[in-house]
Design a protein around this motif. Structure first.
Motif, short mmCIF file in Angstrom:
data_model
loop_
_atom_site.label_atom_id
_atom_site.label_comp_id
_atom_site.label_asym_id
_atom_site.label_seq_id
_atom_site.Cartn_x
_atom_site.Cartn_y
_atom_site.Cartn_z
N TYR A 74 0.83 -1.20 0.00
CA TYR A 74 0.00 0.00 0.00
C TYR A 74 0.87 1.26 0.00
CZ TYR A 74 -4.04 2.91 1.10
OH TYR A 74 -5.05 3.84 1.05
N ASN A 117 -6.02 -2.01 -5.25
CA ASN A 117 -6.90 -1.23 -4.38
C ASN A 117 -7.12 -2.03 -3.09
OD1 ASN A 117 -9.60 -0.49 -3.21
ND2 ASN A 117 -9.46 1.11 -4.77
N THR A 121 -8.82 -1.41 -0.46
CA THR A 121 -10.21 -1.46 0.01
C THR A 121 -10.96 -2.61 -0.64
OG1 THR A 121 -10.24 0.94 0.35
CG2 THR A 121 -12.38 -0.18 0.21
N SER A 122 -10.78 -2.80 -1.95
CA SER A 122 -11.46 -3.91 -2.64
C SER A 122 -10.97 -5.25 -2.11
CB SER A 122 -11.22 -3.81 -4.15
OG SER A 122 -9.90 -4.18 -4.50
N LYS A 123 -9.71 -5.32 -1.74
CA LYS A 123 -9.15 -6.56 -1.18
C LYS A 123 -9.74 -6.82 0.21
CE LYS A 123 -4.68 -8.71 -0.07
NZ LYS A 123 -4.82 -8.86 1.39
N ASN A 124 -9.85 -5.76 1.02
CA ASN A 124 -10.37 -5.93 2.37
C ASN A 124 -11.87 -6.26 2.39
OD1 ASN A 124 -7.83 -5.42 3.40
ND2 ASN A 124 -8.24 -3.25 3.81
N TYR A 125 -12.61 -5.74 1.42
CA TYR A 125 -14.05 -6.00 1.34
C TYR A 125 -14.36 -7.37 0.74
CZ TYR A 125 -16.01 -1.55 2.88
OH TYR A 125 -16.41 -0.48 3.65
N TRP A 177 -11.08 -8.36 -6.82
CA TRP A 177 -10.26 -7.21 -6.45
C TRP A 177 -10.05 -6.28 -7.65
CZ3 TRP A 177 -6.02 -10.61 -3.74
CH2 TRP A 177 -6.59 -11.19 -2.59
#
Length: 202
Positions: free
Chosen positions: A47, A116, A118-122, A178
Motif C-alpha cells: 500500500y 486497491n 479497500t477492494s481486497k479488504n471488502y 479485487w
C-alpha cells in the motif's frame, strides 16, 4: 563395416570423454503462450508504494528435458524474485530432447496500476469450511494482472500453490473480485503482481 577416418574417431572419443558441463548446451526459447498464461510479475504489492519504473531483467534459465525450468539466474535493478518465480512457471522449447539453456532480456514497461486495498479488504478469501475443519493450513501466492477500463484483475492465476486445491481455489475466487487503481486503461503489457494469501487456523 564402415571405418571412420582417424580425425573423426579422435573427435568422437574426445567428446565422449568430456563431462556434460563442458559440452555446449542446446539453445532453448520460452513458449509465448506460457508467458500469456502466467504474465511476468514485478512483485508483491504494498500500500502506497511507488510504482516501479520501466526496467530490464536478464534471465538465464536451465531447462530440463520436459521443457520446464530447473534453475533460473536473474540480473535486475529491482527485486529479482518475482522474475525468478515467473520463469519457473513458463514452458520452454529446446533444440533436441535433452533440455538446454534459454537466455534473453525481458523488458518490463513502467507500472501503472496499484492494488486497491479497500477492494481486497471488502472481498477477503473465504476459508473453505471442510478444509478448516480438517485443519489444513497454507499460503497461496496469487498472481494478478489488471486489464481493461474497470481495472479488475482479468488475469488471475496461482504463482505458487499452497499444496491444497481447495485453498488455491478460494484464493482465486477472492482475487477475481479485487480491483486496481490505474492511471488509465491498461492492456496485456501491464506487469503482474504477486499477492500472498495465508490460511491459518489461529
Amino acid at each position: 563395416m564402415s571405418i571412420l577416418p582417424r580425425g573423426h574417431l579422435v573427435a568422437l572419443l574426445s567428446a565422449a570423454l568430456l563431462p556434460a558441463s563442458a559440452m555446449a548446451a542446446a539453445t532453448c526459447e520460452v513458449i509465448p503462450d506460457s508467458m500469456t498464461e502466467f504474465p511476468a510479475s514485478v512483485g508483491k504489492p504494498e500500500y502506497r508504494k511507488e510504482l516501479l519504473p520501466a526496467h530490464d531483467v536478464r534471465l538465464t534459465v536451465t531447462v530440463g528435458a520436459d521443457g520446464r525450468a530447473t534453475e533460473v539466474a536473474v540480473e535486475s535493478s529491482e527485486d529479482p524474485e518475482p522474475a525468478r518465480r515467473s520463469a519457473l512457471l513458463w514452458r520452454y522449447q529446446c533444440q533436441g530432447k535433452q533440455g538446454g539453456v534459454a537466455e534473453w532480456v525481458l523488458h518490463h514497461p513502467a507500472q501503472q496500476c496499484q492494488l486497491n486495498i479497500t477492494s481486497k479488504n471488502y472481498n477477503p478469501p473465504r476459508y473453505p469450511p471442510k478444509t478448516f475443519r480438517a485443519g489444513v493450513q497454507g499460503q497461496v501466492l496469487l498472481g494478478l494482472q489488471p486489464q481493461g477500463d474497470r481495472q479488475l484483475a482479468r488475469k488471475v492465476y496461482i504463482a505458487k500453490s499452497s499444496g491444497s486445491e481447495a485453498l488455491d481455489q478460494a484464493a482465486l475466487e477472492a482475487g477475481r473480485k479485487w480491483s486496481f487503481d490505474c492511471s488509465g486503461p491498461v492492456d496485456g503489457t501491464e506487469p503482474a503482481q504477486d499477492v500472498p494469501i495465508t490460511f491459518a487456523l489461529n
